[in-house]
Design a protein around this motif. Structure first.
Motif, PDB file in Angstrom:
ATOM      1  N   ALA A  65       0.827  -1.004  -0.144  1.00  0.00           N
ATOM      2  CA  ALA A  65      -0.098  -0.083  -0.131  1.00  0.00           C
ATOM      3  C   ALA A  65       1.025   1.174   0.099  1.00  0.00           C
ATOM      4  CB  ALA A  65      -0.774  -0.185   1.154  1.00  0.00           C
ATOM      5  N   PRO A  66       1.570   1.491  -1.123  1.00  0.00           N
ATOM      6  CA  PRO A  66       2.647   2.615  -1.245  1.00  0.00           C
ATOM      7  C   PRO A  66       1.954   3.832  -0.885  1.00  0.00           C
ATOM      8  CG  PRO A  66       2.395   1.769  -3.372  1.00  0.00           C
ATOM      9  CD  PRO A  66       1.504   0.823  -2.386  1.00  0.00           C
TER      10      PRO A  66
ATOM     11  N   GLY B 193      -5.358   2.492  -2.332  1.00  0.00           N
ATOM     12  CA  GLY B 193      -4.507   1.158  -2.609  1.00  0.00           C
ATOM     13  C   GLY B 193      -4.852  -0.018  -1.228  1.00  0.00           C
ATOM     14  N   LEU B 194      -5.838   0.325  -0.478  1.00  0.00           N
ATOM     15  CA  LEU B 194      -6.226  -0.446   0.440  1.00  0.00           C
ATOM     16  C   LEU B 194      -7.245  -1.497   0.090  1.00  0.00           C
ATOM     17  CD1 LEU B 194      -5.827   2.038   3.347  1.00  0.00           C
ATOM     18  CD2 LEU B 194      -4.255   0.501   2.627  1.00  0.00           C
ATOM     19  N   HIS B 195      -7.199  -2.822   0.394  1.00  0.00           N
ATOM     20  CA  HIS B 195      -8.324  -3.818   0.114  1.00  0.00           C
ATOM     21  C   HIS B 195      -9.337  -3.693   1.297  1.00  0.00           C
ATOM     22  CE1 HIS B 195      -5.565  -4.978  -3.149  1.00  0.00           C
ATOM     23  NE2 HIS B 195      -4.676  -5.516  -2.253  1.00  0.00           N
TER      24      HIS B 195
ATOM     25  N   THR C 271      -1.540  -2.879   7.036  1.00  0.00           N
ATOM     26  CA  THR C 271      -1.488  -1.712   6.050  1.00  0.00           C
ATOM     27  C   THR C 271      -2.142  -0.410   6.610  1.00  0.00           C
ATOM     28  OG1 THR C 271      -3.259  -2.292   4.871  1.00  0.00           O
ATOM     29  CG2 THR C 271      -1.344  -2.952   3.977  1.00  0.00           C
ATOM     30  N   ALA C 272      -2.269  -0.777   8.146  1.00  0.00           N
ATOM     31  CA  ALA C 272      -2.858   0.386   8.887  1.00  0.00           C
ATOM     32  C   ALA C 272      -2.001   1.448   9.137  1.00  0.00           C
ATOM     33  CB  ALA C 272      -3.343  -0.047  10.226  1.00  0.00           C
ATOM     34  N   THR C 273      -2.555   2.656   9.063  1.00  0.00           N
ATOM     35  CA  THR C 273      -1.509   3.787   9.381  1.00  0.00           C
ATOM     36  C   THR C 273      -2.020   4.606  10.754  1.00  0.00           C
ATOM     37  OG1 THR C 273      -2.668   5.415   7.944  1.00  0.00           O
ATOM     38  CG2 THR C 273      -1.084   3.842   6.986  1.00  0.00           C
ATOM     39  N   VAL C 274      -1.467   5.630  11.112  1.00  0.00           N
ATOM     40  CA  VAL C 274      -1.775   6.463  12.154  1.00  0.00           C
ATOM     41  C   VAL C 274      -3.135   7.156  11.856  1.00  0.00           C
ATOM     42  CG1 VAL C 274       0.015   7.062  13.585  1.00  0.00           C
ATOM     43  CG2 VAL C 274      -0.025   8.209  11.502  1.00  0.00           C
TER      44      VAL C 274
END
Lengths: 150, 122
Positions: free
Chosen positions: A51-52, A106-108, A116-119
Motif C-alpha cells: 500500500a505505497p 490502494g487498501l483492500h 497496512t494500517a497507518t496513524v
C-alpha cells in the motif's frame, strides 16, 4: 531548564500554568511522532508494495508530528499552528478516505489494526483516537495560551 | 514472549501511569515513588529483552516479524529513561503527568509486542 523555569514562576503564575500543560502536550506529541515515524519507516522498508500511498501518507504524518513536537517545545507558534492544523486536516481527510473509499489509497480493506494500517486510518482508531483528539487539544492550547499572553 | 509476564508488565505499566498522572494532577512534584515506578517499568522491559533473546532457543519462537518486534522493544526501552531525565531536569508537577504518559505508552507497546510475537496481527 530549571534556570528558565524559576524566573517565569516568579513573574506570572497563570502563564506558568499554561506552560505546564504545554509540556504535557509536547510529551504526547513526541510519543506519537515516534509511533508514526517508526511504524511508517518499518512498513516502507518491509512491505512498501502492499500500500505505497497509505505508507507515504503515514510517513508524512510522522514527519508532521516531529515538526509539531519541535515547534511546541521551542514555542515557534506559527509553525505549531501550521503543523497542528495540517494534522487535523490529515486525520480527517485520510480517516474519511479509509472509512468510505479505502481503494483510493490502494487498501483492500479498512482495518485500523491491520498490516497496512497507518496513524490516520479510521480517524486514528488504531491509536485510541489520539491522532484525532490531539490536534484539537493542540489548537485549543495555542489559542488559549495566546489569550493568556495578551 | 510469555503471556503471564506480558500481562504483569502491562499491568505494572498501567498502574505506574495512573499513579504518576494522579500525583501530577494532585500538584505533586516528581518523587522517588513516581521516578521509581518508571524505573520498575524499565527493569521489566530489560527482563523482557532477556526473555525475547532466550525464548526462541527454548522452543518459543516469534510467529510474527522479529524485526518489527525488536523495533517496538528497543523504542519502548528508550521511553522510561527519557521520561526520567525529563522529570529530573524539569521538577514540576507536569513532569509526573509526562512520566504517566511514558508508562502508558510502554504498556500499549508491550501489548502490541505480544500481538506481533504470538499472533502477528500486523
Amino acid at each position: 531548564m530549571p534556570v528558565t523555569e524559576q524566573p517565569r514562576a516568579s513573574t506570572a503564575s497563570p502563564r506558568r500554568r499554561g506552560a505546564g500543560v504545554g509540556r504535557v502536550l509536547v510529551a504526547v506529541y513526541a510519543i506519537l511522532a515516534l509511533a508514526a515515524l517508526g511504524r511508517s519507516i518499518f512498513q516502507i522498508v518491509d512491505r512498501f508494495d502492499e500500500a505505497p500511498a497509505a505508507f507515504l501518507f503515514s510517513l508524512l504524518a510522522g514527519v508532521v508530528y516531529v515538526i509539531a513536537t519541535v515547534a511546541l517545545a521551542a514555542r515557534w507558534r506559527r509553525l505549531a499552528w501550521a503543523t497542528i492544523s495540517l494534522e487535523l486536516a490529515g486525520v480527517l481527510v485520510v480517516g474519511t478516505i479509509t472509512v468510505f473509499a479505502p481503494h483510493l489509497l490502494g487498501l483492500h480493506a479498512n482495518d485500523p489494526f491491520g498490516r497496512t494500517a497507518t496513524v490516520w486510518s479510521t480517524y486514528g482508531a488504531g491509536y485510541l483516537g489520539i491522532p484525532l483528539v490531539l490536534p484539537v487539544l493542540g489548537l485549543l492550547w495555542l489559542a488559549r495560551s495566546r489569550v493568556a499572553k495578551d | 514472549m510469555i503471556l503471564v509476564f506480558t500481562i504483569v508488565q502491562a499491568v505494572v505499566a498501567a498502574a505506574a501511569a495512573v499513579v504518576c498522572v494522579v500525583l501530577g494532577l494532585a500538584n505533586r512534584k516528581p518523587s522517588d515513588l513516581t521516578l521509581g515506578a518508571l524505573a520498575l517499568v524499565e527493569a521489566l522491559l530489560i527482563a523482557q529483552l532477556v526473555i525475547a533473546l532466550v525464548a526462541p532457543a527454548l522452543g518459543n519462537p516469534s510467529r510474527g516479524s522479529v524485526v518489527e518486534f525488536y523495533v517496538y522493544l528497543i523504542t519502548a526501552l528508550a521511553i522510561p529513561p527519557l521520561g526520567i531525565v525529563w522529570a529530573l531536569i524539569e521538577r514540576t508537577r507536569w513532569s509526573n503527568v509526562v512520566l504517566g504518559i511514558a508508562g502508558f505508552a510502554v504498556g500499549v507497546m508491550v501489548v502490541r509486542m505480544y500481538q506481533i510475537w504470538a499472533l502477528q496481527i500486523a
